[in-house]
Design an enzyme around this catalytic site. Structure first.
Site, mmCIF file in Angstrom:
data_model
loop_
_atom_site.group_PDB
_atom_site.id
_atom_site.type_symbol
_atom_site.label_atom_id
_atom_site.label_comp_id
_atom_site.label_asym_id
_atom_site.label_seq_id
_atom_site.Cartn_x
_atom_site.Cartn_y
_atom_site.Cartn_z
ATOM 1 N N ASP A 41 11.777 -8.503 24.634
ATOM 2 C CA ASP A 41 12.086 -9.746 23.925
ATOM 3 C C ASP A 41 11.425 -9.769 22.546
ATOM 4 O OD1 ASP A 41 13.554 -10.624 26.101
ATOM 5 O OD2 ASP A 41 11.902 -11.766 26.955
ATOM 6 N N GLU A 210 20.635 -16.839 27.946
ATOM 7 C CA GLU A 210 19.315 -17.097 27.372
ATOM 8 C C GLU A 210 19.166 -16.355 26.058
ATOM 9 O OE1 GLU A 210 16.631 -16.031 30.465
ATOM 10 O OE2 GLU A 210 17.208 -13.941 30.514
#
Length: 465
Positions: A41, A210
């Protein structure tokens, strides 16, 4: 995680006609990152001086650095060390120091780093923000919570923040995941906190969605998002899609896949960030390396636009210039006078004059340079958040240059042409250049538009701040 080199070259080609086709087309290998490539991420890659910074999920918020976007070295310490801000303990009971999915933006004289605190599978989450004036010599100041979610099944989960600056200089944060989908809100650039309400923009009802990221090119906003499931190494089902809108708040339509779940050793790509560098668009993501036990690593791709949609490729072998300027904060210094482009008296009013003045580091002498993806740039003053503007939409030589609220007119769009290391700034409206009136070398001398002469009073040094 261990770190192995990225794959080189193309897969073995089995037939001569195919080999000839690739030779004729000039096919190239993927960019090979070196050094410490661990990443999950990743935040948008950002630059401070001569150094790029890559923040990522980890205890204390881990990061690495590079001077060329290729070779990466671990930072000397994490952002929070072994502790964390005390407000987190009440916001997210059970938090153990593992910060998720940070993102970073430069504004208001600081680097603002946004981060997620949560526990796996829960919507009891929060996004916080910490800032520092320098990334190379950081002194982090935590500013507390930006937005929270409280465990509701239909709430926008307060994780995965992503920041971007629009053409008008405004900053927006998108965020969210499973549960209530994705949201976006404007950021107050003086506080780093929300300026207005959160707008739901996509997903919800526990869809697998997401890690939103919004960027703009021309007239469209592009919403990138992860689909599938993360955090399973070689078994990750992540893939990346994109939808677009003519408004930052949506509706976003036409969702399509831009990075599939697997391509060779690259498995489960996730978490887009866009670096606008030298006129190029580079996209950072993570992937799970099938050649290294599914360990998560940093990937950098090139992005181009065609037919109003982005596409991503690994088929490039070096970081090069695309003939433009990198987005960022700059000062502009006139070659003939060595004085900086400034807003008169640090005014925040519409119509305030643009002038030259000795550089002091003040915010009214610093400018956000924002690529519009069309060959033109916005020039937004850091102090006032107003645009360099041709007065009264004039096309005449000698027309005054002032600041004004950005409205997207041609008199607020500028080409930046490199002329031997100095830049000539030319209005899309008139084709005329930013010019210090009468070659004055005095403080407070007025800046106007004038026929392009390439005189030293039309040549500006751009210095990254």
């Amino acid at each position: 995680m261990s770190a192995q080199p990225l794959a080189r070259g193309l897969k073995l080609l089995r037939t001569l006609p195919v080999i000839c086709l690739f030779l004729l087309s000039g096919a190239v290998s993927a960019l090979e990152l070196t050094g410490l490539k661990n990443s999950h991420d990743p935040a948008t890659i950002i630059k401070d001086g001569d150094t790029y910074f890559h923040f990522t999920t980890g205890n204390g918020i881990w990061y690495s650095t590079s001077t060329n976007l290729v070779h990466w070295t671990a930072g000397p310490s994490t952002v929070f060390g072994s502790g964390w801000p005390s407000w987190i303990n009440n916001a997210v009971p059970g938090f153990a120091g593992h910060f998720w999915a940070p993102d970073i933006i430069q504004m208001n004289g600081y680097y603002y780093l946004y981060y997620s605190v949560s526990t796996f599978g829960s919507s009891t989450s929060a996004i916080g923000v910490v800032r520092t004036a320098s990334l190379k010599n950081p002194s982090w100041q935590d500013l507390g919570v930006v937005v929270q979610s409280y465990g509701g099944s239909s709430e926008i989960n307060a994780i995965d923040p992503a920041l971007f600056r629009d053409h008008d200089g405004r900053v927006y944060m998108s965020y969210g995941s499973f549960f209530g989908g994705l949201g976006v809100a404007e950021i107050n650039q003086s506080t780093g906190k929300l300026l207005g309400s959160v707008n739901h923009i996509y997903g919800g009802n526990h869809q697998s969605i997401e890690a939103p990221y919004i960027t703009r090119n021309g007239d469209y906003y592009y919403l990138f998002m992860n689909r599938g499931s993360c955090c399973q190494g070689s078994n990750s089902s992540y893939y990346i899609t994109v939808a677009r809108s003519s408004n930052v708040f949506g509706p976003y339509t036409g969702e399509r896949t831009v990075l599939s779940n697997q391509s060779g050793k690259y498995k489960g790509p996730g978490h887009v960030g866009v670096l606008k560098q030298d006129g190029c668009n580079y996209v950072s993501t993570h992937y799970y390396d099938l050649n290294d036990n599914g360990n998560a690593k940093l990937d950098i791709l090139r992005m181009t636009y065609s037919g109003g949609w982005p596409s991503l490729t690994r088929n490039f072998s070096s970081i090069t210039s695309c003939g433009g300027v990198s987005d960022g904060v700059y000062s502009f210094t006139a070659r003939h006078s060595n004085r900086a482009l400034a807003v008169d008296n640090a005014s925040t009013a519409n119509g305030a004059n643009i002038e030259q003045y000795g550089y002091s580091g003040a915010k009214n002498q610093q400018w956000y340079v924002i690529s519009q993806g069309t060959g033109y740039y916005s020039l937004i003053n850091v102090n006032s958040l107003k645009s360099v503007d041709v007065w009264e939409v004039s096309t005449a030589p000698g027309a005054n240059i002032a600041q004004w609220d950005y409205w997207g007119g041609a008199g607020q769009k500028w080409s930046l042409t490199n002329n031997g290391g100095y830049y000539v700034l030319t209005s899309q409206l008139s084709g005329l250049a930013l010019d210090v009136l009468n070659f004055s070398t005095a403080n407070d001398a007025n800046v106007v538009q004038w026929n392009v002469t390439n005189g030293t009073n039309q040549q500006w040094t751009m210095t990254r701040r």
